[in-house]
Design an enzyme around this catalytic site. Structure first.
Site, mmCIF file in Angstrom:
data_model
loop_
_atom_site.group_PDB
_atom_site.id
_atom_site.type_symbol
_atom_site.label_atom_id
_atom_site.label_comp_id
_atom_site.label_asym_id
_atom_site.label_seq_id
_atom_site.Cartn_x
_atom_site.Cartn_y
_atom_site.Cartn_z
ATOM 1 N N SER A 198 0.822 -1.216 0.031
ATOM 2 C CA SER A 198 0.117 0.060 -0.024
ATOM 3 C C SER A 198 0.940 1.430 0.033
ATOM 4 O O SER A 198 2.176 1.328 0.548
ATOM 5 C CB SER A 198 -0.774 0.120 1.383
ATOM 6 O OG SER A 198 -0.253 0.149 2.457
ATOM 7 N N ASP A 199 0.388 2.261 -0.434
ATOM 8 C CA ASP A 199 0.869 3.632 0.070
ATOM 9 C C ASP A 199 0.775 3.747 1.211
ATOM 10 O O ASP A 199 0.084 3.090 2.051
ATOM 11 C CB ASP A 199 0.363 4.846 -0.964
ATOM 12 C CG ASP A 199 1.170 5.875 -1.262
ATOM 13 O OD1 ASP A 199 2.084 6.165 -0.345
ATOM 14 O OD2 ASP A 199 0.871 6.765 -2.115
ATOM 15 N N TRP A 200 1.488 4.933 1.785
ATOM 16 C CA TRP A 200 1.572 4.935 3.434
ATOM 17 C C TRP A 200 0.332 5.430 3.602
ATOM 18 O O TRP A 200 -0.165 6.443 3.615
ATOM 19 C CB TRP A 200 2.633 5.917 3.608
ATOM 20 C CG TRP A 200 4.253 5.008 3.844
ATOM 21 C CD1 TRP A 200 4.877 5.381 4.975
ATOM 22 C CD2 TRP A 200 4.795 3.987 3.183
ATOM 23 N NE1 TRP A 200 6.103 4.402 4.844
ATOM 24 C CE2 TRP A 200 5.771 3.850 3.731
ATOM 25 C CE3 TRP A 200 4.564 3.427 1.655
ATOM 26 C CZ2 TRP A 200 6.806 2.741 3.435
ATOM 27 C CZ3 TRP A 200 5.278 2.586 1.459
ATOM 28 C CH2 TRP A 200 6.618 2.378 1.844
#
Length: 547
Positions: free
Chosen positions: A228-230
């Site tokens: 995932s993106d953060w």
């Protein structure tokens, strides 16, 4: 590390769940008792931002690395060999610092010129973007380091990036926004892909089974890890079942509990858990034999960054005033001459090994000039005193070079730009200088398209974009004819923002409807026969051609 199939029988359920979560901001979890090491990651797309301890300690707390020109710059080279070399250099620096995965390149399409993250992306054209991004992936992975292509997919606005919904028709998705990722996956086989914050047609990317499994894995044949993106995850159980392997930055106890509860109540099967864990273990295994702490030739990498910046700059206008003569003393105006903006703002900011501004490059080469600020880089409104001081000096000189551009105050990750205009203190300055009747050359810095109402009034425009740590030296070589500008624009530059299709609706609400469909960038302007300031592919040089 043991055989993966054997490990899956030896890991406890708690350990498996832990492996699907990050820790300390830039690491995956380790399982020491089974010799499963952590994966260490680092931003970013055009150089490393190596964190020195747990948590996001920003650019000032990161270790020195080469700051290469951003993708908005390198795309203008149209030269995959340069991106290959950049990727190789980034990989060597990653091995020096013990980094396993570089979070880049960014490959999203430039749908609208106001997007705050356009400086990290290559082009409005999926073929060009994929060719360059694929080369960077090949360069990084040739060193044994993994590349993580991002942000998958239709990540084209920043104002509502945590909850935005990109509503796109199937043809536009396939031909424009997904095509770039498809090409990269099939051509360069990146080890990892990062899914974006936004939704696509109502479903978050991080839990979108059609996107992550049906398309990415089953149709395109991707066999790597998806992270995932953060802070992008929502329904963690649905994410695992849809094809999301690691949530980053992790350390969220509730997400682990959700997975454990789903296993207990039968909502998730052990097989679904094992599928994601196996992908994590495969990536760990890729890096189990790497040797870290290797020496890096920082000086050679800095020169490579200079070369790439030189090859990527675009000469937008020249009535013969350029190249300048080093024998003639010139008046230089503009705070960005001394305070060069060479990289974008946000998560990709790099602590450079060295910086050479245009002023430093001019001084090193003994260029004869006098400098006036003309405006304050950290302000937006005109400073009449600074403008008048510059005007007083124009009487003494026959040529004026003015340095302008987008500062961190008007262009940054996390928000979309308010307009395509330069700060008003800069436009007031250039208007005043043009009014003197003296020849004026404009040097531009910035990661995006800029309205240039003064374009027909000045004698030359050299666009350096965001040229990396030694962009000042690249600028000097180009201005004085030591190098020939040969970059060509990778995106369309409009006369005015009102010419952008459906621009008045862009990034105004969380629901972003892609009404223009496939007519993105030059596809729209050519079809609609719209006059633009500079078309995609435009770029001059000092060379004359005969046919």
């Amino acid at each position: 590390m043991e055989d993966i199939a054997k490990l899956l029988t030896e890991l406890t359920t708690e350990e498996k769940i832990a492996l699907l979560s990050g820790t300390n901001f830039m690491y995956s979890n380790a399982v020491p008792r089974l010799s499963v090491s952590a994966i260490r990651m680092s931003d970013g797309p055009h150089g490393l931002r190596v964190q020195t301890e747990g948590g996001d300690n920003g650019v000032t707390g990161s270790l020195p690395a080469t700051c290469f020109p951003t993708a908005a710059t390198t795309a203008n080279s149209w030269d995959p060999s340069l991106l290959l070399q950049e990727g190789e250099a980034m990989g060597r620096e990653a091995l020096h610092y013990g980094i396993n995965v570089i979070l880049g390149p960014g490959a999203n399409i430039k749908r609208n010129p106001l997007c705050g993250r356009n400086f990290e992306y290559f082009s409005e054209d999926p073929l060009l973007a994929s060719k360059l991004a694929s080369a960077e992936v090949n360069g990084i992975q040739s060193t044994g380091v993994s590349a993580c292509v991002k942000h998958f997919a239709a990540n084209n606005a920043e104002n509502y990036r945590f909850l935005g919904d990109s509503v796109v028709d199937d043809r536009a998705l396939r031909e424009i926004y997904l095509k770039v990722f498809e090409n990269i996956v099939k051509q360069s086989h990146p080890h990892a892909v990062m899914c974006a914050y936004n939704k696509i047609n109502g479903e978050y990317c991080c839990q979108n089974k059609w996107l992550l499994t049906d398309l990415l894995r089953n149709e395109w044949g991707f066999n790597g890890l998806v992270m995932s993106d953060w802070g992008a995850t929502h329904d963690r159980v649905k994410g695992v079942q849809s094809g999301l392997d690691i949530e980053m930055p992790g350390d969220t106890a509730i997400c682990r509990k959700w997975i454990a509860d789903a296993l207990s109540n039968g909502e998730m099967t052990e097989a679904e858990l094992n599928t994601a864990v196996e992908r994590v273990l495969q990536l760990v295994k890729k890096h189990s034999d790497e040797t870290y702490g290797q020496d890096v030739d920082w000086k050679t990498h800095a020169e490579l960054a200079t070369t790439i910046a030189t090859e990527s700059a675009v000469l937008l206008k020249n009535d013969g005033l350029l190249p300048l003569s080093s024998e003639e003393k010139i008046l230089v105006v503009g705070d960005l001459f001394d305070k060069m903006r060479y990289q974008g703002s946000g998560s990709s900011m790099i602590n450079p090994t060295s910086v050479m501004s245009p002023k430093q490059a001019f001084d090193k080469a003994n260029i004869k000039y006098e400098f006036e600020r003309g405006y304050a880089e950290n302000e937006l409104e005109p400073n009449e005193e600074l403008i008048q001081k510059a005007l007083q000096k124009t009487h003494t000189y026959q040529k004026i070079v003015v340095f302008l551009g987008l500062t961190d105050y008007v262009e940054s990750e996390g928000c979309d730009r308010d307009s395509l205009r330069l700060p008003s203190n800069q436009t007031a300055l250039v208007d005043a200088l043009v009014a003197t009747g003296k020849p004026v050359v404009v040097v531009l810095f910035g990661g995006g398209v800029i309205e240039l109402p003064f374009a027909n009034k000045v004698n030359g425009i050299l666009n350096m974009f965001l040229p990396g740590q030694h962009g000042g030296e690249a600028c000097r070589r180009l201005l004085f004819g030591e190098a020939n500008p040969c970059g060509k624009l990778a995106e369309t530059w409009v006369n005015d923002y009102c010419d952008v299709p459906f621009g008045e609706e862009y990034s105004k609400t969380p629901v972003e409807v892609y009404k223009e469909s496939i007519f993105v960038g030059y596809r729209y302007y050519v079809t609609a026969k719209k006059q633009v300031r500079f078309p995609s592919g435009f770029g001059l040089s000092y060379t004359a051609f005969d046919y």
